[in-house]
Structure formats: structure tokens, C-alpha cells
Design a protein around this motif. Structure first.
Motif, mmCIF file in Angstrom:
data_model
loop_
_atom_site.group_PDB
_atom_site.id
_atom_site.type_symbol
_atom_site.label_atom_id
_atom_site.label_comp_id
_atom_site.label_asym_id
_atom_site.label_seq_id
_atom_site.Cartn_x
_atom_site.Cartn_y
_atom_site.Cartn_z
ATOM 1 N N GLY A 134 3.807 1.473 5.661
ATOM 2 C CA GLY A 134 2.796 0.477 5.331
ATOM 3 C C GLY A 134 3.318 -0.921 5.583
ATOM 4 O O GLY A 134 2.559 -1.878 5.673
ATOM 5 N N TYR B 259 0.827 -1.211 0.000
ATOM 6 C CA TYR B 259 0.000 0.000 0.000
ATOM 7 C C TYR B 259 0.867 1.271 0.000
ATOM 8 O O TYR B 259 0.670 2.185 0.796
ATOM 9 C CB TYR B 259 -0.947 0.010 1.212
ATOM 10 C CG TYR B 259 -1.815 -1.210 1.288
ATOM 11 C CD1 TYR B 259 -2.802 -1.432 0.323
ATOM 12 C CD2 TYR B 259 -1.652 -2.149 2.290
ATOM 13 C CE1 TYR B 259 -3.603 -2.567 0.379
ATOM 14 C CE2 TYR B 259 -2.447 -3.274 2.352
ATOM 15 C CZ TYR B 259 -3.421 -3.481 1.383
ATOM 16 O OH TYR B 259 -4.207 -4.610 1.439
ATOM 17 N N THR C 183 -1.271 -2.658 -5.175
ATOM 18 C CA THR C 183 -1.176 -2.517 -3.723
ATOM 19 C C THR C 183 0.066 -3.199 -3.159
ATOM 20 O O THR C 183 0.534 -2.843 -2.088
ATOM 21 C CB THR C 183 -2.409 -3.117 -3.039
ATOM 22 O OG1 THR C 183 -2.542 -4.489 -3.431
ATOM 23 C CG2 THR C 183 -3.661 -2.351 -3.448
#
Length: 205
Positions: free
Chosen positions: A190, A134, A161
């Protein structure tokens, strides 16, 4: 008279001795390293050897036979099992840290520092697969040998992603050379779950 086994012969491989006895003609003299008189027993050659282990885990006899012991096996594989954000240490050193060891034969990969230290001179194989999660930033990951980048890989697709920077290499390493992964560009905000770092000794030199 009775023959006594010379000190150190216990380290010689029985298979090597059997092969030498089969290849040599009956009654042939075999001299030890100090060139003493040959020892002959019932027409068969008795190979006299005094062996000693070397620093790299090999056993070398006076006949020049070198045998690697089980301790010469070196391999590791580490993974990232969580998506924790980079720590203060990660942000300062830009080292890519791993939190789980899958394989660590020889215990030469230190999980806390995520650094591999070569136990002996040889050819080593390394590969890495660093996943950004992400995160739309482009990342550059380098494999560092003694603080210098050897190879790099990039991941910068903005529309996925998860994407990985992957690469692999063979390296000539000296004893106590160090290898780790460094984030040269971008960030891993992330997390980097599912990332892996692996290596093994192909053969010693």
C-alpha cells in the motif's frame, strides 16, 4: 627589521588573535611551538602560530585553539513522496527506501541505498516517522547502526487508514558508521507515503 608572517598563520582566526592581544600585558613574550625567542613589536605581543587542518575539518593552532570549519556541518532529511509498492530489493533487504531528499548538508545520506554514513566521530541525532497506508498489519521499524538494531517503533492500529511508527535517539558514532531503517515485522504493502527519516551531527568528538 621587517617581520615576515610565518607560514600557516592565514588559518588563525583574527578574533582569537585580537582577544589574546587584549588579554596579555604590553611587552609580554609569546613563544611559538618550537620555543624560539619571542617576537615583540612596539610593545605588543605578536602571536606566532602554525596551524594545520585536522581530518575532521577542524583547524588547530600551536596554541591549542581548535576551530571547526563550515564543512563540519552535517544534516539530512529524506521523505517518501509516493505510495509505490515495495520493490523486489525492498522485500529482499527489508530496507525502508526514500525517494526524495529535503536536506543533505555534506551529502552523507545516499538516497539510492537510503543509508547515512557518518563523516566523523561524534554525537548524532536521528528520528524517523514511517507511515503505513491502508494496511491493517502491525509493523515494526528499527533504526540500524552497522547492521544492528538500536531502537524500534511499532504501528498496529487496525481501525485507521494511516498510522506511523515513530522514534528518535542520540547515538555515538565513529567515522564511517552506517545508519538506515529496516522493516523488522509486517509489510508496507500500500506504500509508505509521507514517511520521513532525518538526522544531524549534534557535535563532533
Amino acid at each position: 627589521g621587517a617581520l615576515r608572517e610565518p607560514a600557516g598563520c592565514g588559518s588563525c582566526l583574527g578574533a582569537a588573535l585580537a582577544l589574546l592581544l587584549l588579554l596579555l600585558p604590553a611587552g609580554c613574550p609569546v613563544r611559538a611551538q618550537n620555543d624560539t625567542e619571542p617576537i615583540v613589536l612596539e610593545g605588543k605581543c605578536l602571536v606566532v602560530c602554525d596551524s594545520s587542518p585536522s581530518a575532521d575539518g577542524a583547524v588547530t593552532s600551536s596554541l591549542g585553539i581548535s576551530v571547526r570549519s563550515g564543512s563540519a556541518k552535517v544534516a539530512f532529511s529524506a521523505t517518501r513522496s509516493t505510495n509505490h509498492e515495495p520493490s523486489e530489493m525492498s522485500n529482499r533487504t527489508m530496507t525502508i527506501y526514500f525517494d526524495q531528499v529535503l536536506v543533505n548538508i555534506g551529502n552523507h545520506f545516499d538516497l539510492a541505498s537510503s543509508i547515512f554514513v557518518a563523516p566523523r566521530k561524534g554525537i548524532y541525532s536521528f528520528s524517523f516517522h514511517v507511515v503505513k497506508v491502508y494496511n491493517r498489519q502491525t509493523i515494526q521499524v528499527s533504526l540500524m547502526q552497522n547492521g544492528y538494531p538500536v531502537i524500534s517503533a511499532f504501528a498496529g492500529d487496525q481501525d485507521v487508514t494511516r498510522e506511523a511508527a515513530s522514534n528518535g535517539v542520540l547515538l555515538l558514532m565513529e567515522r564511517e558508521d552506517k545508519v538506515h531503517l529496516k522493516l523488522e515485522r509486517g509489510n508496507l504493502m500500500g506504500g509508505w507515503k509521507y514517511s520521513t527519516f532525518s538526522g544531524f551531527l549534534v557535535f563532533p568528538l
